[in-house]
Design a protein around this motif. Structure first.
Motif, PDB file in Angstrom:
ATOM      1  N   UNK A  17       0.836  -1.203   0.000  1.00  0.00           N
ATOM      2  CA  UNK A  17       0.000   0.000   0.000  1.00  0.00           C
ATOM      3  C   UNK A  17       0.870   1.253   0.000  1.00  0.00           C
ATOM      4  N   UNK A  18       0.350   2.300  -0.558  1.00  0.00           N
ATOM      5  CA  UNK A  18       1.051   3.583  -0.534  1.00  0.00           C
ATOM      6  C   UNK A  18       0.467   4.411   0.612  1.00  0.00           C
ATOM      7  N   UNK A  19       1.334   4.699   1.574  1.00  0.00           N
ATOM      8  CA  UNK A  19       0.889   5.500   2.710  1.00  0.00           C
ATOM      9  C   UNK A  19       1.273   6.948   2.430  1.00  0.00           C
ATOM     10  N   UNK A  20       0.271   7.821   2.311  1.00  0.00           N
ATOM     11  CA  UNK A  20       0.557   9.219   1.993  1.00  0.00           C
ATOM     12  C   UNK A  20      -0.405  10.132   2.745  1.00  0.00           C
ATOM     13  N   UNK A  21       0.125  11.230   3.252  1.00  0.00           N
ATOM     14  CA  UNK A  21      -0.686  12.186   3.989  1.00  0.00           C
ATOM     15  C   UNK A  21      -1.608  12.950   3.044  1.00  0.00           C
ATOM     16  N   UNK A  22      -1.087  13.216   1.877  1.00  0.00           N
ATOM     17  CA  UNK A  22      -1.864  13.993   0.910  1.00  0.00           C
ATOM     18  C   UNK A  22      -1.316  13.706  -0.484  1.00  0.00           C
ATOM     19  N   UNK A  23      -1.886  14.426  -1.442  1.00  0.00           N
ATOM     20  CA  UNK A  23      -1.540  14.228  -2.845  1.00  0.00           C
ATOM     21  C   UNK A  23      -0.048  14.442  -3.106  1.00  0.00           C
ATOM     22  N   UNK A  24       0.488  15.535  -2.574  1.00  0.00           N
ATOM     23  CA  UNK A  24       1.885  15.865  -2.870  1.00  0.00           C
ATOM     24  C   UNK A  24       2.850  14.875  -2.217  1.00  0.00           C
ATOM     25  N   UNK A  51       2.193  21.073 -12.661  1.00  0.00           N
ATOM     26  CA  UNK A  51       1.172  20.798 -13.653  1.00  0.00           C
ATOM     27  C   UNK A  51      -0.151  20.408 -13.003  1.00  0.00           C
ATOM     28  N   UNK A  52      -0.056  19.674 -11.918  1.00  0.00           N
ATOM     29  CA  UNK A  52      -1.274  19.233 -11.225  1.00  0.00           C
ATOM     30  C   UNK A  52      -2.076  20.433 -10.707  1.00  0.00           C
ATOM     31  N   UNK A  64     -14.449   3.871  -6.959  1.00  0.00           N
ATOM     32  CA  UNK A  64     -12.995   3.918  -6.777  1.00  0.00           C
ATOM     33  C   UNK A  64     -12.452   4.947  -7.766  1.00  0.00           C
ATOM     34  N   UNK A  65     -12.100   6.120  -7.243  1.00  0.00           N
ATOM     35  CA  UNK A  65     -11.593   7.149  -8.151  1.00  0.00           C
ATOM     36  C   UNK A  65     -10.096   6.998  -8.373  1.00  0.00           C
ATOM     37  N   UNK A  66      -9.631   7.475  -9.526  1.00  0.00           N
ATOM     38  CA  UNK A  66      -8.215   7.349  -9.864  1.00  0.00           C
ATOM     39  C   UNK A  66      -7.655   8.719 -10.242  1.00  0.00           C
ATOM     40  N   UNK A  67      -6.318   8.805 -10.285  1.00  0.00           N
ATOM     41  CA  UNK A  67      -5.674  10.028 -10.774  1.00  0.00           C
ATOM     42  C   UNK A  67      -4.507   9.615 -11.656  1.00  0.00           C
ATOM     43  N   UNK A  68      -4.226  10.453 -12.644  1.00  0.00           N
ATOM     44  CA  UNK A  68      -3.143  10.123 -13.587  1.00  0.00           C
ATOM     45  C   UNK A  68      -2.158  11.290 -13.709  1.00  0.00           C
ATOM     46  N   UNK A  69      -1.455  11.615 -12.601  1.00  0.00           N
ATOM     47  CA  UNK A  69      -0.490  12.712 -12.680  1.00  0.00           C
ATOM     48  C   UNK A  69       0.594  12.431 -13.730  1.00  0.00           C
ATOM     49  N   UNK A  70       0.974  13.458 -14.458  1.00  0.00           N
ATOM     50  CA  UNK A  70       2.040  13.341 -15.467  1.00  0.00           C
ATOM     51  C   UNK A  70       2.489  14.752 -15.806  1.00  0.00           C
ATOM     52  N   UNK A  71       3.479  14.857 -16.671  1.00  0.00           N
ATOM     53  CA  UNK A  71       3.938  16.195 -17.036  1.00  0.00           C
ATOM     54  C   UNK A  71       4.577  16.167 -18.412  1.00  0.00           C
ATOM     55  N   UNK A  72       5.201  17.288 -18.777  1.00  0.00           N
ATOM     56  CA  UNK A  72       5.756  17.388 -20.128  1.00  0.00           C
ATOM     57  C   UNK A  72       6.910  16.412 -20.339  1.00  0.00           C
ATOM     58  N   UNK A  73       7.074  16.033 -21.604  1.00  0.00           N
ATOM     59  CA  UNK A  73       8.000  14.948 -21.947  1.00  0.00           C
ATOM     60  C   UNK A  73       9.475  15.252 -21.639  1.00  0.00           C
ATOM     61  N   UNK A  91      -7.009  13.488  -1.423  1.00  0.00           N
ATOM     62  CA  UNK A  91      -7.864  14.377  -2.217  1.00  0.00           C
ATOM     63  C   UNK A  91      -7.131  14.907  -3.442  1.00  0.00           C
ATOM     64  N   UNK A  92      -7.830  14.875  -4.549  1.00  0.00           N
ATOM     65  CA  UNK A  92      -7.347  15.437  -5.804  1.00  0.00           C
ATOM     66  C   UNK A  92      -8.406  16.399  -6.319  1.00  0.00           C
ATOM     67  N   UNK A  93      -7.983  17.404  -7.062  1.00  0.00           N
ATOM     68  CA  UNK A  93      -8.970  18.207  -7.777  1.00  0.00           C
ATOM     69  C   UNK A  93      -9.406  17.406  -8.999  1.00  0.00           C
ATOM     70  N   UNK A  94     -10.652  17.610  -9.382  1.00  0.00           N
ATOM     71  CA  UNK A  94     -11.244  16.882 -10.498  1.00  0.00           C
ATOM     72  C   UNK A  94     -10.769  17.464 -11.832  1.00  0.00           C
ATOM     73  N   UNK A  95     -10.357  16.593 -12.737  1.00  0.00           N
ATOM     74  CA  UNK A  95      -9.850  17.041 -14.034  1.00  0.00           C
ATOM     75  C   UNK A  95     -10.829  17.950 -14.770  1.00  0.00           C
ATOM     76  N   UNK A  96     -12.090  17.577 -14.771  1.00  0.00           N
ATOM     77  CA  UNK A  96     -13.035  18.363 -15.574  1.00  0.00           C
ATOM     78  C   UNK A  96     -13.515  19.613 -14.853  1.00  0.00           C
ATOM     79  N   UNK A  97     -13.339  19.678 -13.538  1.00  0.00           N
ATOM     80  CA  UNK A  97     -13.708  20.883 -12.796  1.00  0.00           C
ATOM     81  C   UNK A  97     -12.813  21.038 -11.578  1.00  0.00           C
TER      82      UNK A  97
END
Lengths: 157, 97
Positions: A17-24, A51-52, A64-73, A91-97
């Motif tokens: 499991x990934x133990x994380x306090x928050x997104x960052x 970028x996020x 079950x929500x997912x997130x796909x963080x990524x950035x420029x090549x 918590x993540x902000x929603x891509x569409x809003x």
């Protein structure tokens, strides 16, 4: 064209499991592993965080929500994907809003090297987001090897 | 083909989510027999303003803040699978195809 997804999926890049306090915090752990294995440059983490903030990557896929963080090549050395199955959702902000926050359980951190690279892989991955049973199954995994095997069979279909 | 409508699929980097969305969009249009009436391109959100005049509609996976004079449709449904039909109907309505 035969695409070998096994080259993109790597067990050493699964954090379960990934133990994380928050997104960052989760970004730091996943990006560090990408960096340690030589897939991304040391500029990748900051670039993903930045970028996020502008273009959030939380996806409301149902229960079950997912997130796909990524950035420029330019921050990527070799194409790869780090996967984190969170012990507790973050918590993540929603891509569409971006004003709406959602609880994310699984993070797929993508390191893409070229524009429009791996379209078949990305489309397979998007297909996985639409399979609610599979996401439930994935979120319940407690070991890196079980997660790896499940993703391998799901993406190979 | 003359008279085909042009759809611009945009995301933050122009690499990831637009690529994910394009195939689902194609599948959905194909299913309705409309795929031959459109041409689909991909770009970064930052490029929308300069590319809008050459296109008829934008499908974006993120919010679009640029002021452009063609319709913008949110395309995250193509990633999550939730509400795809509604978005496709919206696209077809806008393009009148």
């Amino acid at each position: 064209m035969i695409v070998d997804f096994t080259l993109l999926l790597k067990e050493e890049l699964m954090m379960v499991p990934l133990v994380a306090r928050n997104r960052e915090d989760a970004f730091e752990k996943l990006a560090l592993s990408l960096e340690q294995y030589g897939f991304v440059k040391d500029t990748y983490l900051e670039a993903v965080k930045k970028r996020e903030r502008t273009f959030p990557t939380g996806l409301c896929t149902g229960e079950i929500n997912v997130a796909i963080p990524h950035t420029d090549v330019e921050h990527v050395i070799q194409c790869a994907m780090a996967v984190g199955v969170l012990e507790k959702p973050v918590r993540f902000a929603n891509m569409e809003n971006p004003k709406v926050e959602i609880e994310v359980s699984i993070i797929f951190m993508l390191a893409l090297k070229n524009a429009h690279e791996q379209p078949a892989f990305l489309q397979k991955l998007a297909g996985l987001f639409q399979d609610k049973d599979l996401l439930h199954d994935l979120a319940s995994k407690t070991s890196t090897s079980a997660t790896y095997q499940l993703l391998l069979s799901a993406l190979a279909d | 083909m003359a008279g085909e409508k042009r759809i611009l699929v945009a995301c933050g980097t122009g690499v990831c989510t637009s690529t994910m969305a394009v195939n689902k969009l194609k599948d959905a249009l194909e299913k309705r027999g409309k795929l031959k009436q459109v041409r689909i391109n991909q770009c970064k959100i930052a490029e929308i303003a300069s590319m809008a005049s050459d296109n008829d509609l934008v499908v974006a996976t993120t919010q679009v803040s640029a002021k452009i004079n063609i319709p913008v449709v949110t395309g995250t449904a193509f990633l999550t699978g939730i509400g795809v039909d509604k978005v496709v109907e919206e696209i077809i309505d806008h393009l009148k195809i």
